[in-house]
Design a protein around this motif. Sequence first.
Motif, PDB file in Angstrom:
ATOM      1  N   ARG A  13       0.835  -1.202   0.000  1.00  0.00           N
ATOM      2  CA  ARG A  13       0.000   0.000   0.000  1.00  0.00           C
ATOM      3  C   ARG A  13       0.865   1.245   0.000  1.00  0.00           C
ATOM      4  O   ARG A  13       0.592   2.206  -0.708  1.00  0.00           O
ATOM      5  N   LYS A  17       1.078   4.173  -2.912  1.00  0.00           N
ATOM      6  CA  LYS A  17       0.757   5.566  -2.620  1.00  0.00           C
ATOM      7  C   LYS A  17       1.767   6.488  -3.306  1.00  0.00           C
ATOM      8  O   LYS A  17       1.440   7.592  -3.682  1.00  0.00           O
ATOM      9  N   ALA A  21      -1.721   6.553  -9.624  1.00  0.00           N
ATOM     10  CA  ALA A  21      -2.842   5.641  -9.403  1.00  0.00           C
ATOM     11  C   ALA A  21      -2.808   4.523 -10.436  1.00  0.00           C
ATOM     12  O   ALA A  21      -2.418   4.726 -11.577  1.00  0.00           O
ATOM     13  N   ASP A  77     -11.100  -3.195  -7.387  1.00  0.00           N
ATOM     14  CA  ASP A  77     -11.698  -1.953  -6.921  1.00  0.00           C
ATOM     15  C   ASP A  77     -11.521  -1.782  -5.410  1.00  0.00           C
ATOM     16  O   ASP A  77     -11.261  -0.682  -4.938  1.00  0.00           O
ATOM     17  N   PRO A  81      -8.775   1.623  -4.395  1.00  0.00           N
ATOM     18  CA  PRO A  81      -9.956   2.488  -4.416  1.00  0.00           C
ATOM     19  C   PRO A  81      -9.753   3.800  -5.187  1.00  0.00           C
ATOM     20  O   PRO A  81     -10.735   4.425  -5.584  1.00  0.00           O
ATOM     21  N   ASP A  82      -8.517   4.208  -5.420  1.00  0.00           N
ATOM     22  CA  ASP A  82      -8.254   5.438  -6.157  1.00  0.00           C
ATOM     23  C   ASP A  82      -7.887   5.194  -7.614  1.00  0.00           C
ATOM     24  O   ASP A  82      -7.495   6.126  -8.319  1.00  0.00           O
ATOM     25  N   LYS A  84      -7.928   4.543 -11.622  1.00  0.00           N
ATOM     26  CA  LYS A  84      -8.661   5.064 -12.771  1.00  0.00           C
ATOM     27  C   LYS A  84      -9.084   3.855 -13.605  1.00  0.00           C
ATOM     28  O   LYS A  84      -8.311   2.918 -13.800  1.00  0.00           O
ATOM     29  N   ARG A 154     -18.807   8.132  -8.494  1.00  0.00           N
ATOM     30  CA  ARG A 154     -17.368   8.301  -8.261  1.00  0.00           C
ATOM     31  C   ARG A 154     -16.760   9.102  -9.413  1.00  0.00           C
ATOM     32  O   ARG A 154     -16.066   8.573 -10.268  1.00  0.00           O
ATOM     33  N   GLN A 157     -13.337   8.770 -11.967  1.00  0.00           N
ATOM     34  CA  GLN A 157     -12.664   7.471 -11.916  1.00  0.00           C
ATOM     35  C   GLN A 157     -12.943   6.589 -13.117  1.00  0.00           C
ATOM     36  O   GLN A 157     -12.242   5.602 -13.311  1.00  0.00           O
TER      37      GLN A 157
END
Length: 189
Positions: A13, A17, A21, A77, A81-82, A84, A154, A157
């Motif tokens: 994770r 970050k 994305a 997903d 979660p961020d 595209k 959303r 996205q």
Amino acid sequence: MTNLGATPKEDNRELHKKQPAMIFGCGLSRTGNKSLGDALRVLGYKSVKYPKSIDDLVSEYNAAVDITVVAWLDELDVRFPDAKWILTIRDIESWLKSSERWFGRSLDEYPEYKQDYLRHYRRMVYGSDTFDAKLWQSVYHQHIERVANKFKDRSGQLLVMNICQGESWEKLCTFIGKEIPNAPFPSIS
């Protein structure tokens, strides 16, 4: 300083970050996925068409397209979660003809492990490993509706893109925030 108590998932994770994305092409087969994956590579993404697993995807790539993405859509997903998402679409009649030609071919030319892989994902996504026009047309419409509903609240996205009708760099680059390259958009196969 490294957090020695972090689990591998926490490390992944943190790694993601720091990276752009993730980008997922969630169109069905024969909707321009190869062109999309090639375009993402031109833009500097490490894109894969058939990752072996989600963990392989996480450790090696920052973009993926095609049938595995469709099969893993809900899990991807949740994990990203961020991300595209790019839903490639195509005129239904043209898609059915292309799918019939492509999926009507024998899998005998592939090694057995690849045959098993292809059959598995075709069954997951299409409900059958052999082409059936009526079934596949239903799957096509259900898939587009499912993806549209999933991302309806959303903003920013999901991009719906019809590469087969000529949509290319301008639409893609605007969506992912990249400059339009001085190169032709990868051709449709």
